[in-house]
Design an enzyme around this catalytic site. Structure first.
Site, mmCIF file in Angstrom:
data_model
loop_
_atom_site.group_PDB
_atom_site.id
_atom_site.type_symbol
_atom_site.label_atom_id
_atom_site.label_comp_id
_atom_site.label_asym_id
_atom_site.label_seq_id
_atom_site.Cartn_x
_atom_site.Cartn_y
_atom_site.Cartn_z
ATOM 1 N N TRP A 148 4.476 -12.647 -15.442
ATOM 2 C CA TRP A 148 4.100 -11.580 -14.380
ATOM 3 C C TRP A 148 2.521 -11.921 -14.040
ATOM 4 C CZ3 TRP A 148 -0.026 -8.056 -15.218
ATOM 5 C CH2 TRP A 148 0.045 -7.374 -14.239
ATOM 6 N N ASP A 173 3.509 2.528 -0.359
ATOM 7 C CA ASP A 173 4.237 2.025 -1.408
ATOM 8 C C ASP A 173 4.777 3.059 -2.247
ATOM 9 O OD1 ASP A 173 4.037 0.008 -4.200
ATOM 10 O OD2 ASP A 173 4.068 -1.428 -2.593
ATOM 11 N N ASP A 174 4.822 2.631 -3.720
ATOM 12 C CA ASP A 174 5.260 3.571 -4.684
ATOM 13 C C ASP A 174 4.464 5.161 -4.711
ATOM 14 O OD1 ASP A 174 6.313 4.523 -6.988
ATOM 15 O OD2 ASP A 174 5.640 2.854 -8.279
ATOM 16 N N LYS A 233 10.452 -2.493 1.158
ATOM 17 C CA LYS A 233 9.925 -3.230 -0.068
ATOM 18 C C LYS A 233 10.650 -2.951 -1.197
ATOM 19 C CE LYS A 233 5.962 -4.205 -2.954
ATOM 20 N NZ LYS A 233 4.581 -3.807 -3.081
ATOM 21 N N TRP A 234 11.741 -3.766 -1.513
ATOM 22 C CA TRP A 234 12.761 -3.457 -2.587
ATOM 23 C C TRP A 234 12.061 -4.098 -3.604
ATOM 24 C CZ3 TRP A 234 18.242 -2.349 -1.278
ATOM 25 C CH2 TRP A 234 19.130 -2.315 -2.704
ATOM 26 N N ASP A 235 11.682 -3.363 -4.707
ATOM 27 C CA ASP A 235 10.906 -3.772 -6.004
ATOM 28 C C ASP A 235 12.295 -3.571 -7.163
ATOM 29 O OD1 ASP A 235 9.179 -4.572 -7.638
ATOM 30 O OD2 ASP A 235 7.555 -3.076 -6.901
ATOM 31 N N TYR A 236 11.785 -4.440 -8.296
ATOM 32 C CA TYR A 236 12.784 -4.226 -9.390
ATOM 33 C C TYR A 236 11.780 -4.720 -10.601
ATOM 34 C CZ TYR A 236 16.438 -6.396 -12.135
ATOM 35 O OH TYR A 236 17.563 -6.775 -13.013
ATOM 36 N N ASN A 237 11.210 -3.756 -11.346
ATOM 37 C CA ASN A 237 9.982 -3.828 -12.103
ATOM 38 C C ASN A 237 10.395 -4.191 -13.831
ATOM 39 O OD1 ASN A 237 7.676 -4.268 -10.458
ATOM 40 N ND2 ASN A 237 8.191 -1.972 -9.976
ATOM 41 N N CYS A 280 10.901 -8.070 -3.943
ATOM 42 C CA CYS A 280 9.672 -7.875 -5.089
ATOM 43 C C CYS A 280 10.303 -7.675 -6.299
ATOM 44 C CB CYS A 280 8.873 -6.850 -4.446
ATOM 45 S SG CYS A 280 7.375 -6.355 -5.568
ATOM 46 N N ASP A 330 2.107 -10.115 -8.225
ATOM 47 C CA ASP A 330 1.122 -9.028 -8.130
ATOM 48 C C ASP A 330 0.031 -9.557 -8.354
ATOM 49 O OD1 ASP A 330 3.167 -7.160 -7.993
ATOM 50 O OD2 ASP A 330 3.080 -6.500 -10.048
HETATM 51 C C1 GLA Z 1 5.468 -3.601 -8.453
HETATM 52 C C2 GLA Z 1 4.858 -4.323 -7.530
HETATM 53 C C3 GLA Z 1 3.871 -3.845 -6.620
HETATM 54 C C4 GLA Z 1 3.972 -2.277 -6.550
HETATM 55 C C5 GLA Z 1 4.241 -1.647 -7.738
HETATM 56 C C6 GLA Z 1 4.497 -0.272 -7.468
HETATM 57 O O1 GLA Z 1 4.710 -4.005 -9.564
HETATM 58 O O2 GLA Z 1 4.841 -5.950 -7.623
HETATM 59 O O3 GLA Z 1 3.403 -4.720 -5.408
HETATM 60 O O4 GLA Z 1 4.685 -2.002 -5.384
HETATM 61 O O5 GLA Z 1 5.417 -2.058 -8.220
HETATM 62 O O6 GLA Z 1 4.922 0.701 -8.619
#
Ligand code: GLA
Length: 749
Positions: free
Chosen positions: A200, A368-369, A478-482, A528, A550
């Site tokens: 990361w 964003d979030d 923006k489809w995220d997956y954290n 993402c 990031d």
């Molecule tokens: C991830 C994404 C970031 C942002 C955050 C939001 O870390 O990579 O760009 O969107 O989530 O919580």
């Protein structure tokens, strides 16, 4: 005669325009019934395999195109050299079942209910249809059929290979290991391997090492592609590391779940690469009549070094893989609020940012979030995809209308596959996450993974996204997956089938993306995963761009972007200009340096515009204007990595040449001058030597405040031969200095 003349003219035109890709030719797949040899030709490569005396399918050749009619002798079993080297292991195979005496990586391993684990696949039949070939193999005793698919791209010579495993026995069987393909290289020991590693905020480090006896395993066991390895490889003959010359075989696996690529040099010095589903913790029960389809493993060959390999992949991605292929629309310049506002989003704050973004020429505004559920920070809200009424009392419409009135389209962040335990969804459906009953549920970023393999979860996720898109004018997600998986159980599937989660989760992810795109045709999507954790040719079939990292430090980004382009086109590589000092390294850089780093991909801005000074807006506006003049070249052109920023290099130089040869764009960045050494001369590539090109500076003028100072005056106009051979001396000096220019072909439209 006339025809030959025409061909020559066409060839000359192709060369003159600088187009590096052959036009499609017909009849690219042939079968010689006498020798039982298959030959695939396209894009300057030949790939051949044959059916040997035992009916095994055996690789024969993969490399630069052979002449028509060149001899390709029939395949024959290698009887082995010792009783310790069985013929099964000494005879390379296109797709080997684990059986008989196979000691290297099998493509397929099956356990039958009677305890038999022996599988020996022999040729049964084939079918040729245009650019694709299917080959049916069958176990020597049991009704297990494997259909191998081959498809050759006539323009790049990249082959797509996959396998379909079908149980036609009367009993269920269990697949323990299933690859898409095995690629065999010519016999030899003089190979070196390129691959990508990372973590990361530190993705895409290029590794380059000799191929040794034994195996190098590249993989993810994490349920998704992962930041740590990327499903891509390149193998060079020799180990010169020369960007532009030398034979290179390369491949990329189109799969976003756990995967494995094994690069082996066996005891007899045969080098082969096998890739597909990761066999770790894998099992897939096939009931009678059922099939398992592997991902596609793409492979290619070039004589133009790893740089040439990258350009072929870029072209292939743009014309064959991306959802908008063969003509993906250039990525709009985007603004994203994350680094400016974090979770603290609301109508007035976002509108204020939108106004400022529009003033510098941004074309897409992305919130964003933080906009949904009870999302105050990362402890709550994931899973509850309603608009937060405190932050947006009138829903999203006023903000979206405002963004539209400013001439931008609107994008929104979502993380559909996740749930916070502190959410209405989890309180209602605690069984919807990956879990083993009675066991702890490990949280990552205070969240758990929804089990998308379940039909009800899949339908829920599709349903809320469809509703969101129906109710709001959203151009982009923006489809995220954290996080990655833990406790990957699927109790409802039953013990025998729950490991199917490794396949069905990702299949359902793809099906949601596909269905959403079909239902909402204008929609564009970014993949993402906390940065570049899910970048591969599988997800790129359904997403238009990806977020590589990031880490937005513009200097760190140079090496991340450099590594990224080994496998993926800059046309999907989002790169934001953010604040300075940057949060990652506390490094301070100028606005211009940050822009020139980000303009090498698909440009975005992620800075807190509320803190910018008038001169920052002026620089941004000027450079965004310049970017719009070059983005077709940067995003869809031919990339030459002239000086690599890898391995702590002080310098980074990239050049992109437009597909039609009308423009070249050069970015040169310096970390820090030391001992007064000059910046290395830059020698361009890919220009038409006889044509004239005029230089246009993208960065500030020589007498301006910023970085560029020329060592010697440069001509305004010179031939392609001059720019490529005489080279360009830039006197970049100091810390974090940068320059960029473009060359426009004189007389080009
Ligand atoms: C991830 C994404 C970031 C942002 C955050 C939001 O870390 O990579 O760009 O969107 O989530 O919580």
């Amino acid at each position: 005669m006339q025809l030959r003349g025409l061909c020559n003219t066409l060839l000359l035109m192709t060369l003159a325009s600088g187009a590096a890709f052959a036009q499609p030719a017909r009849n690219q797949i042939s079968y010689d019934a006498q020798t039982r040899v298959f030959r695939l030709d396209g894009g300057g490569i030949t790939y051949a395999f044959g059916v040997n005396d035992l009916d095994e399918v055996q690789p024969l050749y993969w490399g630069a195109q052979l002449a028509k009619g060149d001899p390709l002798p029939a395949a024959h079993t290698n009887s082995g050299v010792a009783s310790f080297d069985m013929p099964t292991s000494t005879t390379p195979q296109e797709f080997a079942g684990w059986g008989a005496g196979l000691y290297y990586e099998p493509a397929l391993k099956i356990t039958f209910p009677d305890g038999n684990r022996d599988l020996v696949l022999h040729y049964v039949s084939h079918h040729i249809d245009g650019d694709s070939l299917t080959l049916v193999l069958k176990d020597v005793e049991r009704d297990v059929f494997v259909t191998l698919h081959y498809e050759i791209d006539p323009s790049t010579g990249i082959l797509g290979r996959s396998a379909e495993i079908e149980n036609r026995t009367r009993q269920p069987l269990t697949i323990m290991q299933a690859a898409a393909a095995t690629w065999a290289l010519p016999q030899g020991t003089d190979y070196s391997l390129y691959y990508l590693t990372g973590r990361w905020a530190g993705e895409d480090h290029v590794q380059h090492e000799a191929v040794h006896p034994g195996a190098r395993v590249l993989e993810s066991r994490r349920g998704s592609t992962g930041h740590q390895n990327n499903p891509w490889f390149a193998i060079e003959r020799g180990s010169t590391g020369n960007e532009e010359t030398g034979d290179v075989w390369f491949g990329a696996l189109a799969w976003s779940g756990s995967w494995r690529i094994t690069v082996e040099q066996d005891a007899l010095n045969q080098v082969r690469v096998t890739g597909g589903y990761n066999p770790f913790d894998f099992s897939y029960r096939l009931a009678p009549g059922e099939k398992l389809v592997s991902p596609v493993f793409y492979g290619g060959f070039t004589q133009h070094g790893v740089g040439g390999a990258s350009r072929l992949l870029h072209r292939f991605e743009l014309t064959k893989i991306l959802p908008q292929a063969p003509h993906p629309r250039p990525r709009p310049v985007l603004y994203n609020s994350w680094e400016a506002t974090g979770f603290d989003v609301n109508e007035a704050g976002q509108e204020a940012l939108a106004e400022k973004a529009a003033s510098i020429g941004v074309e897409r505004f992305v919130m964003d979030d933080g906009w949904f559920g009870q999302r105050k920070d990362d402890h709550a809200g994931l899973g509850d995809w309603y608009v937060n009424p405190q932050k947006f009392p009138h829903g999203l419409k006023p903000l979206i209308d405002k963004v539209h009135s400013l001439g931008m389209d609107f994008g929104l962040w979502v993380e559909p596959e996740m749930v916070n335990p502190d959410s209405d969804l989890y309180r209602k459906h605690p069984d919807w996450v990956l879990n083993f009953p009675g066991r702890p549920r490990t949280q990552g970023r205070n969240q758990l993974v929804l089990n998308l393999a379940r039909q009800d979860v899949r339908d829920y996720v599709y349903g809320f996204l469809d509703k969101l898109l129906n109710e709001n004018d959203i151009a982009f997600l923006k489809w995220d997956y954290n996080r990655n998986w833990s406790e990957p159980g699927w109790p409802a599937a039953g013990a025998e089938d729950e490991q199917q989660v490794y396949v069905k989760y990702t299949q359902n992810l793809y099906s949601i993306l596909q269905e959403l795109r079909a239902k909402h045709p204008g929609l564009e999507i970014e993949s993402c995963s906390g940065g570049g954790g899910r970048v591969d040719l599988g997800i790129l079939r359904y997403t238009d761009e990806v977020w590589p990292s990031d880490n937005t430090d513009p200097f760190d980004r140079l090496s991340i972007q450099d590594g990224f382009t080994y496998a993926y086109t800059p046309g999907v590589m989002m790169a934001w200009v953010t604040d300075s000092p940057n949060w990652v390294n506390n490094r301070t850089t100028s606005v211009e340096y940050r822009f020139l780093s980000s303009m090498q991909g698909s440009l975005g801005v992620g800075a807190n515009l509320n803190k910018w000074q008038p001169e920052d807006f002026a620089t941004a506006k000027q450079l965004i204007g310049e970017y719009k003049e070059i983005r077709e070249t940067v995003q869809h052109g031919r990339l030459y990595r002239l000086i690599s920023p890898q391995q702590d290099s002080e310098h980074s130089v990239t050049e992109s040449v437009a597909q039609n040869g009308s423009q070249a764009v050069v970015f040169a960045l310096l970390h820090s001058s030391q001992f007064g050494y000059p910046f290395p001369s830059i020698f361009l590539h890919g220009l038409d030597p006889g044509a004239q090109y005029r230089i246009h500076w993208i960065s500030s003028q020589p007498d301006g405040a910023a970085a560029r100072m020329m060592a010697a005056p440069l001509p305004e106009t010179a031939s392609g031969a001059y720019w490529m051979n005489h080279g360009i001396a830039l006197s970049l000096r100091g810390d974090f200095q940068a320059a960029a220019f473009r060359l426009d072909k004189v007389g080009a439209p």
